[in-house]
Design a protein around this motif. Structure first.
Motif, mmCIF file in Angstrom:
data_model
loop_
_atom_site.group_PDB
_atom_site.id
_atom_site.type_symbol
_atom_site.label_atom_id
_atom_site.label_comp_id
_atom_site.label_asym_id
_atom_site.label_seq_id
_atom_site.Cartn_x
_atom_site.Cartn_y
_atom_site.Cartn_z
ATOM 1 N N ALA A 57 0.840 -1.200 0.000
ATOM 2 C CA ALA A 57 0.000 0.000 0.000
ATOM 3 C C ALA A 57 0.875 1.250 0.000
ATOM 4 O O ALA A 57 1.944 1.282 0.600
ATOM 5 C CB ALA A 57 -0.915 0.014 1.225
ATOM 6 N N ILE A 89 -6.148 9.375 0.198
ATOM 7 C CA ILE A 89 -6.439 8.086 -0.433
ATOM 8 C C ILE A 89 -5.160 7.256 -0.501
ATOM 9 O O ILE A 89 -4.099 7.779 -0.833
ATOM 10 C CB ILE A 89 -7.014 8.282 -1.851
ATOM 11 C CG1 ILE A 89 -8.302 9.103 -1.795
ATOM 12 C CG2 ILE A 89 -7.274 6.929 -2.515
ATOM 13 C CD1 ILE A 89 -8.870 9.414 -3.160
ATOM 14 N N ARG A 90 -5.252 6.000 -0.160
ATOM 15 C CA ARG A 90 -4.141 5.085 -0.335
ATOM 16 C C ARG A 90 -4.558 4.020 -1.345
ATOM 17 O O ARG A 90 -5.663 3.506 -1.282
ATOM 18 C CB ARG A 90 -3.780 4.399 0.982
ATOM 19 C CG ARG A 90 -3.475 5.354 2.119
ATOM 20 C CD ARG A 90 -3.069 4.592 3.361
ATOM 21 N NE ARG A 90 -2.932 5.488 4.498
ATOM 22 C CZ ARG A 90 -2.422 5.136 5.671
ATOM 23 N NH1 ARG A 90 -2.012 3.890 5.853
ATOM 24 N NH2 ARG A 90 -2.327 6.004 6.661
ATOM 25 N N TYR A 91 -3.686 3.703 -2.237
ATOM 26 C CA TYR A 91 -3.961 2.611 -3.154
ATOM 27 C C TYR A 91 -3.134 1.398 -2.732
ATOM 28 O O TYR A 91 -2.067 1.533 -2.128
ATOM 29 C CB TYR A 91 -3.666 2.995 -4.601
ATOM 30 C CG TYR A 91 -2.238 3.365 -4.886
ATOM 31 C CD1 TYR A 91 -1.311 2.396 -5.255
ATOM 32 C CD2 TYR A 91 -1.799 4.695 -4.783
ATOM 33 C CE1 TYR A 91 0.005 2.727 -5.527
ATOM 34 C CE2 TYR A 91 -0.485 5.028 -5.048
ATOM 35 C CZ TYR A 91 0.412 4.048 -5.418
ATOM 36 O OH TYR A 91 1.713 4.363 -5.672
ATOM 37 N N TYR A 92 -3.629 0.211 -3.030
ATOM 38 C CA TYR A 92 -2.911 -0.991 -2.645
ATOM 39 C C TYR A 92 -3.107 -2.094 -3.681
ATOM 40 O O TYR A 92 -4.076 -2.093 -4.452
ATOM 41 C CB TYR A 92 -3.348 -1.491 -1.261
ATOM 42 C CG TYR A 92 -4.776 -1.987 -1.196
ATOM 43 C CD1 TYR A 92 -5.105 -3.310 -1.504
ATOM 44 C CD2 TYR A 92 -5.799 -1.131 -0.799
ATOM 45 C CE1 TYR A 92 -6.404 -3.764 -1.431
ATOM 46 C CE2 TYR A 92 -7.107 -1.577 -0.723
ATOM 47 C CZ TYR A 92 -7.409 -2.895 -1.025
ATOM 48 O OH TYR A 92 -8.706 -3.333 -0.961
ATOM 49 N N GLY A 96 -6.689 -5.333 -6.080
ATOM 50 C CA GLY A 96 -6.284 -3.933 -6.046
ATOM 51 C C GLY A 96 -7.419 -3.131 -5.434
ATOM 52 O O GLY A 96 -8.588 -3.529 -5.522
ATOM 53 N N PHE A 152 -8.592 0.729 -2.940
ATOM 54 C CA PHE A 152 -8.343 2.065 -2.408
ATOM 55 C C PHE A 152 -8.789 2.120 -0.955
ATOM 56 O O PHE A 152 -9.823 1.563 -0.581
ATOM 57 C CB PHE A 152 -9.112 3.121 -3.213
ATOM 58 C CG PHE A 152 -8.775 3.134 -4.674
ATOM 59 C CD1 PHE A 152 -7.708 3.876 -5.151
ATOM 60 C CD2 PHE A 152 -9.522 2.377 -5.576
ATOM 61 C CE1 PHE A 152 -7.392 3.880 -6.504
ATOM 62 C CE2 PHE A 152 -9.224 2.376 -6.919
ATOM 63 C CZ PHE A 152 -8.152 3.126 -7.391
ATOM 64 N N ASP A 165 -12.490 0.845 2.915
ATOM 65 C CA ASP A 165 -11.755 -0.035 2.009
ATOM 66 C C ASP A 165 -12.667 -0.476 0.865
ATOM 67 O O ASP A 165 -13.711 -1.101 1.080
ATOM 68 C CB ASP A 165 -11.269 -1.257 2.790
ATOM 69 C CG ASP A 165 -10.459 -2.215 1.930
ATOM 70 O OD1 ASP A 165 -10.128 -1.855 0.781
ATOM 71 O OD2 ASP A 165 -10.151 -3.312 2.416
#
Length: 209
Positions: free
Chosen positions: A105, A111-114, A157, A159, A170
């Motif tokens: 991540a 916002i975090r993307y992973y 995948g 956010f 999530d």
């Protein structure tokens, strides 16, 4: 379903801060969309899942992860009996899925993307129940059939949205492939690899060290 969402977000509101975390626990609602019918699966599945990540203390953004998902693919009803009286028979098609891998991540403002490559074992089965027997004997008669455990690979995948409460909202999108799964037919059965697409919505709850 609304009650489940309420419980998820109520739990999130009482969770620890993101700072100085060791564990992340992510309960979620899961919705599966198979590309075709297979095993006992003939439609959309829905259920509950959870993801758990552990901070090794070396890199906050790359950590081991464990996923568990339970899905129900609907329920069929029929009856059996004679003389004007029939027992209700319900058959529920369901799946249990356990997988492990990495959770990667990165933050991007609020916002975090992973991404998360995972692999694990998947169970598909049909559970037949006579619910009316519960009223007579105190328990329903149940029978599990066509149960099979198969290896599978997943890639998710998603956010994580910071809304200022500590835990993150999530939203995840998962592609998974289950290998060599058995599908019964009138002529017998055949084996094939199958694809499944899943959408998850939940929270990521942080716990302190």
């Amino acid at each position: 379903m609304k009650r489940i969402m309420f419980v998820l977000f109520l739990t999130a509101a009482t969770a620890y801060s993101q700072a100085d975390w060791r564990w992340q626990v992510g309960p979620n609602l899961s919705f599966a969309f198979p590309s075709k019918s297979f095993a006992n699966v003939a439609g959309t599945g829905e259920g509950l899942g959870a993801k758990i990540t552990y901070n090794l203390g070396k890199n906050e953004w790359i950590n081991p992860r464990l996923d568990f998902v339970y899905l129900s693919y609907g329920e069929d009803r029929s009856s059996a009996g004679s003389g004007g009286y029939g027992l209700l028979i319900t058959t529920r098609n369901e799946s249990f899925q356990l997988s492990v891998g990495l959770h990667v991540a990165k933050p991007f403002g609020k916002i975090r993307y992973y991404i998360a490559p995972l692999g694990g074992i998947f169970n598909y089965r049909a559970v037949t129940t006579l619910p009316e027997l519960y009223y007579y004997y105190g328990y329903p008669a149940m029978d599990t059939r066509d149960s099979q455990w198969k290896w599978g690979a997943r890639f998710q995948g998603g956010f994580l949205f910071d809304i200022g409460l500590g835990p993150l909202i999530d939203l995840g999108f998962t592609y998974q492939r289950i290998f060599n799964i058995k599908t019964p037919t009138e002529a017998g059965a055949f084996y094939s690899d199958v694809d499944d697409f899943m959408v998850t919505l939940g929270v990521m709850i942080f716990s302190k060290k």
